[in-house]
Design a protein around this motif. Structure first.
Motif, PDB file in Angstrom:
ATOM      1  N   GLU A   1       1.806   4.628   2.585  1.00 23.81           N
ATOM      2  CA  GLU A   1       1.084   5.398   3.603  1.00 23.81           C
ATOM      3  C   GLU A   1       0.496   6.681   3.029  1.00 23.81           C
ATOM      4  OE1 GLU A   1       4.281   4.817   3.484  1.00 23.81           O
ATOM      5  OE2 GLU A   1       5.490   6.526   4.169  1.00 23.81           O
ATOM      6  N   GLY A   2       0.961   7.081   1.842  1.00 22.89           N
ATOM      7  CA  GLY A   2       0.420   8.290   1.205  1.00 22.89           C
ATOM      8  C   GLY A   2      -0.852   8.006   0.421  1.00 22.89           C
ATOM      9  N   LYS A   3      -1.131   6.727   0.177  1.00 24.22           N
ATOM     10  CA  LYS A   3      -2.305   6.386  -0.629  1.00 24.22           C
ATOM     11  C   LYS A   3      -3.301   5.516   0.130  1.00 24.22           C
ATOM     12  CE  LYS A   3      -0.455   6.657  -5.338  1.00 24.22           C
ATOM     13  NZ  LYS A   3       0.897   7.173  -5.111  1.00 24.22           N
ATOM     14  N   ASN A   4      -2.906   5.067   1.325  1.00 20.06           N
ATOM     15  CA  ASN A   4      -3.747   4.146   2.098  1.00 20.06           C
ATOM     16  C   ASN A   4      -4.031   2.882   1.277  1.00 20.06           C
ATOM     17  OD1 ASN A   4      -7.067   3.753   3.237  1.00 20.06           O
ATOM     18  ND2 ASN A   4      -5.293   3.540   4.561  1.00 20.06           N
ATOM     19  N   ARG A   5      -3.019   2.439   0.575  1.00 19.14           N
ATOM     20  CA  ARG A   5      -3.133   1.254  -0.268  1.00 19.14           C
ATOM     21  C   ARG A   5      -1.773   0.530  -0.310  1.00 19.14           C
ATOM     22  NH1 ARG A   5      -7.676   2.768  -0.321  1.00 19.14           N
ATOM     23  NH2 ARG A   5      -9.219   2.798  -2.004  1.00 19.14           N
ATOM     24  N   LEU A   6      -1.817  -0.712  -0.750  1.00 12.34           N
ATOM     25  CA  LEU A   6      -0.587  -1.382  -1.130  1.00 12.34           C
ATOM     26  C   LEU A   6      -0.214  -0.832  -2.499  1.00 12.34           C
ATOM     27  CD1 LEU A   6      -1.603  -5.025  -0.171  1.00 12.34           C
ATOM     28  CD2 LEU A   6      -0.158  -3.467   1.144  1.00 12.34           C
ATOM     29  N   HIS A   7       1.063  -0.695  -2.741  1.00 12.03           N
ATOM     30  CA  HIS A   7       1.510  -0.085  -4.002  1.00 12.03           C
ATOM     31  C   HIS A   7       2.514  -1.039  -4.656  1.00 12.03           C
ATOM     32  CE1 HIS A   7       2.662   3.963  -6.058  1.00 12.03           C
ATOM     33  NE2 HIS A   7       2.628   2.961  -6.911  1.00 12.03           N
ATOM     34  N   ILE A   8       2.191  -1.466  -5.853  1.00  9.87           N
ATOM     35  CA  ILE A   8       3.034  -2.461  -6.516  1.00  9.87           C
ATOM     36  C   ILE A   8       3.539  -1.882  -7.833  1.00  9.87           C
ATOM     37  CG2 ILE A   8       3.088  -4.797  -7.497  1.00  9.87           C
ATOM     38  CD1 ILE A   8       0.694  -5.381  -5.500  1.00  9.87           C
ATOM     39  N   GLY A   9       4.859  -1.847  -7.970  1.00 16.75           N
ATOM     40  CA  GLY A   9       5.474  -1.363  -9.206  1.00 16.75           C
ATOM     41  C   GLY A   9       5.704  -2.514 -10.163  1.00 16.75           C
ATOM     42  N   ILE A  10       5.213  -2.355 -11.392  1.00 14.74           N
ATOM     43  CA  ILE A  10       5.362  -3.426 -12.393  1.00 14.74           C
ATOM     44  C   ILE A  10       5.909  -2.835 -13.690  1.00 14.74           C
ATOM     45  CG2 ILE A  10       3.598  -4.988 -11.476  1.00 14.74           C
ATOM     46  CD1 ILE A  10       1.565  -3.751 -13.339  1.00 14.74           C
ATOM     47  N   THR A  11       6.621  -3.650 -14.439  1.00 14.47           N
ATOM     48  CA  THR A  11       7.219  -3.153 -15.679  1.00 14.47           C
ATOM     49  C   THR A  11       6.229  -3.163 -16.826  1.00 14.47           C
ATOM     50  OG1 THR A  11       7.991  -5.372 -16.181  1.00 14.47           O
ATOM     51  CG2 THR A  11       9.558  -3.889 -15.091  1.00 14.47           C
ATOM     52  N   ASP A  12       5.173  -3.958 -16.684  1.00 14.06           N
ATOM     53  CA  ASP A  12       4.242  -4.134 -17.791  1.00 14.06           C
ATOM     54  C   ASP A  12       2.861  -4.410 -17.204  1.00 14.06           C
ATOM     55  OD1 ASP A  12       2.729  -5.286 -19.926  1.00 14.06           O
ATOM     56  OD2 ASP A  12       4.624  -5.553 -20.990  1.00 14.06           O
ATOM     57  N   THR A  13       1.838  -3.813 -17.775  1.00 12.77           N
ATOM     58  CA  THR A  13       0.486  -4.010 -17.237  1.00 12.77           C
ATOM     59  C   THR A  13       0.042  -5.464 -17.324  1.00 12.77           C
ATOM     60  OG1 THR A  13      -0.325  -3.310 -19.381  1.00 12.77           O
ATOM     61  CG2 THR A  13      -0.367  -1.672 -17.638  1.00 12.77           C
ATOM     62  N   ALA A  14       0.692  -6.222 -18.221  1.00 13.92           N
ATOM     63  CA  ALA A  14       0.317  -7.633 -18.365  1.00 13.92           C
ATOM     64  C   ALA A  14       0.617  -8.421 -17.086  1.00 13.92           C
ATOM     65  CB  ALA A  14       1.059  -8.246 -19.541  1.00 13.92           C
ATOM     66  N   VAL A  15       1.513  -7.922 -16.267  1.00 13.29           N
ATOM     67  CA  VAL A  15       1.907  -8.612 -15.035  1.00 13.29           C
ATOM     68  C   VAL A  15       0.815  -8.497 -13.966  1.00 13.29           C
ATOM     69  CG1 VAL A  15       3.681  -8.697 -13.218  1.00 13.29           C
ATOM     70  CG2 VAL A  15       4.311  -8.075 -15.551  1.00 13.29           C
ATOM     71  N   ARG A  16       0.000  -7.481 -14.116  1.00  9.68           N
ATOM     72  CA  ARG A  16      -0.976  -7.154 -13.071  1.00  9.68           C
ATOM     73  C   ARG A  16      -1.901  -8.336 -12.749  1.00  9.68           C
ATOM     74  NH1 ARG A  16      -4.503  -1.708 -12.391  1.00  9.68           N
ATOM     75  NH2 ARG A  16      -5.910  -2.478 -10.786  1.00  9.68           N
ATOM     76  N   GLU A  17      -2.379  -9.007 -13.779  1.00 16.34           N
ATOM     77  CA  GLU A  17      -3.324 -10.119 -13.580  1.00 16.34           C
ATOM     78  C   GLU A  17      -2.698 -11.207 -12.706  1.00 16.34           C
ATOM     79  OE1 GLU A  17      -5.942 -13.040 -16.380  1.00 16.34           O
ATOM     80  OE2 GLU A  17      -5.151 -11.208 -17.256  1.00 16.34           O
ATOM     81  N   GLU A  18      -1.445 -11.508 -12.996  1.00 11.15           N
ATOM     82  CA  GLU A  18      -0.722 -12.538 -12.243  1.00 11.15           C
ATOM     83  C   GLU A  18      -0.589 -12.115 -10.770  1.00 11.15           C
ATOM     84  OE1 GLU A  18       0.237 -15.406 -13.072  1.00 11.15           O
ATOM     85  OE2 GLU A  18       1.763 -16.008 -11.601  1.00 11.15           O
ATOM     86  N   VAL A  19      -0.273 -10.858 -10.550  1.00  5.14           N
ATOM     87  CA  VAL A  19      -0.126 -10.355  -9.181  1.00  5.14           C
ATOM     88  C   VAL A  19      -1.468 -10.451  -8.451  1.00  5.14           C
ATOM     89  CG1 VAL A  19       0.395  -8.325  -7.763  1.00  5.14           C
ATOM     90  CG2 VAL A  19       1.792  -8.832  -9.770  1.00  5.14           C
ATOM     91  N   GLU A  20      -2.522 -10.060  -9.124  1.00  7.05           N
ATOM     92  CA  GLU A  20      -3.844 -10.067  -8.483  1.00  7.05           C
ATOM     93  C   GLU A  20      -4.274 -11.478  -8.087  1.00  7.05           C
ATOM     94  OE1 GLU A  20      -5.948  -5.978 -10.091  1.00  7.05           O
ATOM     95  OE2 GLU A  20      -6.124  -7.780 -11.333  1.00  7.05           O
ATOM     96  N   LYS A  21      -3.863 -12.467  -8.878  1.00  2.00           N
ATOM     97  CA  LYS A  21      -4.162 -13.860  -8.503  1.00  2.00           C
ATOM     98  C   LYS A  21      -3.515 -14.197  -7.171  1.00  2.00           C
ATOM     99  CE  LYS A  21      -4.521 -16.018 -13.042  1.00  2.00           C
ATOM    100  NZ  LYS A  21      -3.751 -16.781 -14.017  1.00  2.00           N
ATOM    101  N   HIS A  22      -2.259 -13.799  -7.037  1.00  5.44           N
ATOM    102  CA  HIS A  22      -1.537 -14.078  -5.782  1.00  5.44           C
ATOM    103  C   HIS A  22      -2.186 -13.347  -4.610  1.00  5.44           C
ATOM    104  CE1 HIS A  22       2.125 -16.338  -7.053  1.00  5.44           C
ATOM    105  NE2 HIS A  22       1.747 -15.874  -8.230  1.00  5.44           N
ATOM    106  N   LEU A  23      -2.591 -12.118  -4.838  1.00  2.00           N
ATOM    107  CA  LEU A  23      -3.235 -11.345  -3.773  1.00  2.00           C
ATOM    108  C   LEU A  23      -4.520 -12.036  -3.340  1.00  2.00           C
ATOM    109  CD1 LEU A  23      -2.823  -7.625  -4.969  1.00  2.00           C
ATOM    110  CD2 LEU A  23      -1.345  -8.946  -3.465  1.00  2.00           C
ATOM    111  N   SER A  24      -5.260 -12.499  -4.327  1.00  4.89           N
ATOM    112  CA  SER A  24      -6.528 -13.158  -4.035  1.00  4.89           C
ATOM    113  C   SER A  24      -6.291 -14.426  -3.218  1.00  4.89           C
ATOM    114  CB  SER A  24      -7.227 -13.476  -5.361  1.00  4.89           C
ATOM    115  OG  SER A  24      -8.423 -14.143  -5.116  1.00  4.89           O
ATOM    116  N   ASN A  25      -5.279 -15.201  -3.607  1.00  2.00           N
ATOM    117  CA  ASN A  25      -4.957 -16.423  -2.873  1.00  2.00           C
ATOM    118  C   ASN A  25      -4.576 -16.145  -1.421  1.00  2.00           C
ATOM    119  OD1 ASN A  25      -5.446 -17.932  -5.120  1.00  2.00           O
ATOM    120  ND2 ASN A  25      -3.286 -18.050  -5.757  1.00  2.00           N
ATOM    121  N   LEU A  26      -3.991 -14.965  -1.214  1.00  4.53           N
ATOM    122  CA  LEU A  26      -3.574 -14.593   0.148  1.00  4.53           C
ATOM    123  C   LEU A  26      -4.708 -13.931   0.931  1.00  4.53           C
ATOM    124  CD1 LEU A  26      -0.061 -13.108  -0.756  1.00  4.53           C
ATOM    125  CD2 LEU A  26      -0.466 -15.149   0.646  1.00  4.53           C
TER     126      LEU A  26
END
Lengths: 156, 428
Positions: free
Chosen positions: B150-175
């Motif tokens: 609510e402080g950023k007006n965005r969904l906020h996803i914590g990841i351990t490695d930037t390499a994970v981001r692409e995989e997450v974005e695929k799921h977001l896109s599918n949804l």
């Protein structure tokens, strides 16, 4: 004319190098982030100003967890290493942890005015001593300065 | 296309419903008149409701509402979708009313003013997306957390490695979730420590206020109010109530906000206090849980986290049970659990010691000295005697030491100063 231009260039170069040298001492060694400022020599009975300084020598903000309130201490030993005085000896320190963010090039300072006495409160005899500053971080991490020589000489 | 239309409709509704003709974007607390509620919030029991649900209730009544937070000055910042101009005074008053009712429990939260920020997403969409993505996204290795921030007006996803981001974005896109609605933060995985986020709250966990870290002493009920006891010096000012806001384990917007200081007796002079000094008989304060404008927080009264001896790693399951309160005499073994040195044990060496606090004019009267391990961050730690594991007798809270001696305030004196406390799961 050429000589003047050359002199100006040399001066500029010297100023630039001096500006870049804030992370190293005169010998070119990397500067320590934690340092103790204290006089080299004082007269017996004279107040000693001790200043412990932590500098962020990196180019990124640094987060320091300072352990305890107060988080710093000062120790004085004989030049043979025998402890004669410790500021926090016997004192009860609160167990709090403070998170401090220090910007690049910025510093934290902790100061104390010390009458040169031993732990029992008796004036220190003239002689050669070593002063050291201590900064307690998130336990068990502790930073210590290099011992700095301090001469207490007879009153004139 | 559909999403664009949806956003457009939401923006249009917002414009119509809140009449954005405005004159100012910042108002003080007492704006006087307020508007009535225009629609009822959905029926839901408070027990099931979390903080995001409460923000969603605001969004249901204020079309275009995108979230809110306090800035560093304490000004309430509110996101409104597509809102470029200041709101009218009446719209601001209406918004304040709804926020006070749904978030503040009747209390106005804009005492230091309220400002409108242009938002990109309405809170209801973010709320729905958060619920949709969480099961899938949190199952991806390397994802640490998901949040409707609510402080950023965005969904906020914590990841351990930037390499994970692409995989997450695929799921977001599918949804069907727009990738630009999510921000990513690289973070460390959550370790099973006393320093991690833990619910329910219980003794021994890390707490935070301002730039400081301390330890939660124990959950208690005081005058019918649930909360916890920690040190007085684990509040903004030692002695006196400043309504200190506390978090567990540390501040992250309002997500980890757990309580507010409501009792912290002032230090006194005279009456047995040494000349030139101020005194109390305990270093204790009481923090009401939850915070009136924070998320719902569960508590486990009568329990203390039970890590292994000399460890601050805790599996989240093992606990000590407080079955009674008592004193600790010289020679008795005592244990403490704190965020820094974890579970340590020692022996009581002196009782009823009047001790000065370094670097201050404070004297704590009639304190107990022991030799369990303690260090910076352990302030507030519960101190107890183990009877038959996991049962313990609560004897006080730790507040300091000098490297060889550890000091705690006895429970009897804590209750003399804070009033009667119910500290056991049942009663004791």
């Amino acid at each position: 004319m050429i000589a003047m231009v050359w002199m100006c260039l040399t001066l500029l170069l010297a100023m630039t190098l001096d500006g870049c040298s804030n992370q190293s001492d005169k010998s070119g060694r990397p500067e320590e982030p934690l340092t103790l400022e204290a006089p080299d020599e004082v007269e017996a009975g004279q107040t000693v100003n001790l200043k412990l300084i932590w500098r962020n020598l990196t180019d990124k903000p640094a987060e320091l967890n300072l352990g305890g309130r107060p988080p710093y201490d000062f120790v004085v030993t004989t030049d043979e290493g025998k402890e004669v005085w410790r500021w926090l000896a016997g004192q009860t320190v609160q167990d709090i942890l403070e998170i401090k963010t220090v910007d690049p090039g910025q510093k934290l300072e902790f100061m104390l005015e010390w009458q040169p006495v031993n732990q029992a409160g008796a004036a220190l005899a003239p002689g050669n001593y070593l002063a050291q500053g201590i900064l307690n971080l998130d336990p068990p991490a502790v930073l210590k300065t290099k011992p700095k020589p301090l001469i207490i000489r007879n009153k004139k | 296309m559909y999403r664009k239309m949806l956003v457009s409709v939401v923006v249009l509704c917002a414009l119509l419903a809140v009449s954005f003709t405005g004159d100012t974007g910042k108002v003080a607390m007492s704006t006087g008149k307020s508007n009535p509620v225009v629609s009822a919030a959905p029926a839901q029991t408070d027990q099931d409701e979390n903080f995001d649900d409460r923000l969603a209730k605001v969004a249901m009544q204020v079309p275009g509402f995108g979230g809110m937070f306090f800035d560093q000055d304490g000004t309430l910042q509110v996101y409104m979708v597509g809102q470029k101009e200041p709101l009218s005074a009446s719209s601001m008053a209406f918004l304040e009313d709804v926020i006070a009712r749904e978030i503040g429990g009747g209390e106005r939260l804009s005492s230091r003013g309220m400002e409108i920020r242009e938002g990109q997403y309405d809170f209801l969409s973010l709320h729905r997306w958060q619920q949709q993505m969480t099961p899938e996204v949190l199952a991806i290795p390397g994802v640490v957390s998901t949040d409707n921030d609510e402080g950023k007006n965005r969904l906020h996803i914590g990841i351990t490695d930037t390499a994970v981001r692409e995989e997450v974005e695929k799921h977001l896109s599918n949804l069907g979730i727009p990738p630009e609605a999510a921000v990513f933060t690289e973070t460390k995985p959550m370790e099973p420590y006393l320093r991690s986020r833990r619910r329910p709250l219980r003794g021994g966990l890390q707490i935070n206020f301002g730039n400081f870290l301390c330890t939660l002493g124990f959950i208690a009920v005081r005058n019918g109010v649930t909360g916890y006891v920690t040190n007085s010096h684990c509040t903004t000012t030692q002695g006196g109530v400043q309504n200190t806001v506390e978090h567990q384990p540390s501040a992250s917007g309002t997500t980890n906000r757990v309580g507010i200081e409501i009792a912290d007796p002032t230090y006194f002079s005279g009456s047995g206090c040494p000349a030139g000094r101020v005194c109390r008989r305990s270093d204790s304060s009481f923090i009401q849980v939850p915070h009136p404008s924070g998320p719902a927080v569960t508590t486990a009264r009568g329990t203390i986290a039970r890590p292994a001896v000399n460890s601050f790693t805790w599996n989240g399951v093992d606990i000590f049970n407080i079955t009674s309160e008592g004193s600790a005499l010289v020679g008795q073994a005592v244990t403490k659990v704190g965020r820094t040195t974890g579970r340590t044990a020692g022996t009581v060496s002196q009782t009823c010691v009047n001790t000065n606090v370094s670097g201050s004019n404070i004297t704590q009267l009639c304190q107990t000295f022991a030799n369990y391990g303690n260090a910076g961050g352990d302030s507030g730690s519960p101190v107890f005697r183990i009877t038959t594991l996991p049962s313990v007798v609560l004897v006080g809270i730790n507040w300091g030491g000098n490297g060889t001696i550890s000091v705690f305030s006895p429970i009897t004196q804590i209750q003399q100063e804070l009033g009667a406390l119910n500290t056991c799961a049942g009663s004791c």
